[in-house]
Write a protein that holds these residues in place. Structure first.
Motif, PDB file in Angstrom:
ATOM      1  N   LEU A  77      -5.710  -0.680 -11.238  1.00  8.73           N
ATOM      2  CA  LEU A  77      -6.696   0.153 -11.922  1.00  8.73           C
ATOM      3  C   LEU A  77      -6.119   1.477 -12.419  1.00  8.73           C
ATOM      4  N   THR A  78      -5.192   2.069 -11.652  1.00  6.57           N
ATOM      5  CA  THR A  78      -4.704   3.399 -12.003  1.00  6.57           C
ATOM      6  C   THR A  78      -3.250   3.429 -12.457  1.00  6.57           C
ATOM      7  N   PRO A 121      -5.956  -0.890  -6.394  1.00  9.33           N
ATOM      8  CA  PRO A 121      -5.922   0.482  -6.932  1.00  9.33           C
ATOM      9  C   PRO A 121      -4.753   0.711  -7.884  1.00  9.33           C
ATOM     10  N   GLN A 122      -3.644   0.040  -7.628  1.00 16.39           N
ATOM     11  CA  GLN A 122      -2.482   0.179  -8.500  1.00 16.39           C
ATOM     12  C   GLN A 122      -2.751  -0.461  -9.853  1.00 16.39           C
ATOM     13  N   TYR A 161       0.825  -1.217   0.000  1.00 19.71           N
ATOM     14  CA  TYR A 161       0.000   0.000   0.000  1.00 19.71           C
ATOM     15  C   TYR A 161       0.856   1.263   0.000  1.00 19.71           C
ATOM     16  N   PRO A 215      -1.583   4.400  -4.089  1.00 20.12           N
ATOM     17  CA  PRO A 215      -2.601   5.271  -3.503  1.00 20.12           C
ATOM     18  C   PRO A 215      -2.049   6.566  -2.916  1.00 20.12           C
TER      19      PRO A 215
END
Length: 159
Positions: free
Chosen positions: A144-145, A141-142, A62, A149
């Motif tokens: 997806l983007t 999230p990594q 994270y 974060p």
């Protein structure tokens, strides 16, 4: 919520490292001063180390303090994003492997006891599936983007 969990994992890891240091200190004191080393200290410190290392590893996914390809981020900027997503997918897969096989390991050794502690051997391995699940969730999230974060922007050219 994920940031809070990550911070708690880091705090737990810090406390675990301090506790392990105290346990090893007690073992050394017992061996050299009391001439009687406590039997439980070695196994307790090893189990504690498994716990704090695995949870700190999950937090590292994270927080982004695990091994990253920072040079690619700096050199290629936005063009590195597909590679960063690929790395995040690999991390998520490794997390899922830890989840599945860690759960199987805990189940397989649940009836074995740690002789000097009198607890189930599964207690030592509980962090494997838990941290594996957290690694997979923190990698989403990594994936997806293409960013961590905590990153405001993708690091470009030393900015």
């Amino acid at each position: 919520m994920a940031a809070f969990v990550s911070r708690m994992l880091i705090a737990f890891g810090s406390i675990g490292l301090l506790a392990m240091t105290a346990i090893i200190g007690w073992q050394v004191f017992g061996r050299f001063v009391l001439n009687s080393s406590p039997s439980w200290t070695e196994q307790a410190s090893l189990i504690m180390m498994i716990w704090y290392v695995m949870f700190a590893s999950a937090a590292g996914v994270y927080e982004g303090f695990h091994i990253r390809i920072a040079l690619l981020e700096e050199k290629f900027g936005e063009r590195a994003r597909p590679l960063l997503r690929f790395v995040a997918i690999i991390i998520a897969v490794i997390g899922l492997v830890l989840l599945v096989y860690g759960t199987q390991l805990c189940w397989a050794v649940r009836s074995n006891a740690v002789p000097s502690l009198g607890i189930s051997r599964a207690v030592a391995y509980i962090p494997l599936p838990v941290s594996g699940l957290l690694m997979a969730l923190f990698a989403l999230p990594q994936i997806l983007t293409g960013r961590h974060p905590g990153d405001d922007t993708l690091h470009v050219g030393g900015e």
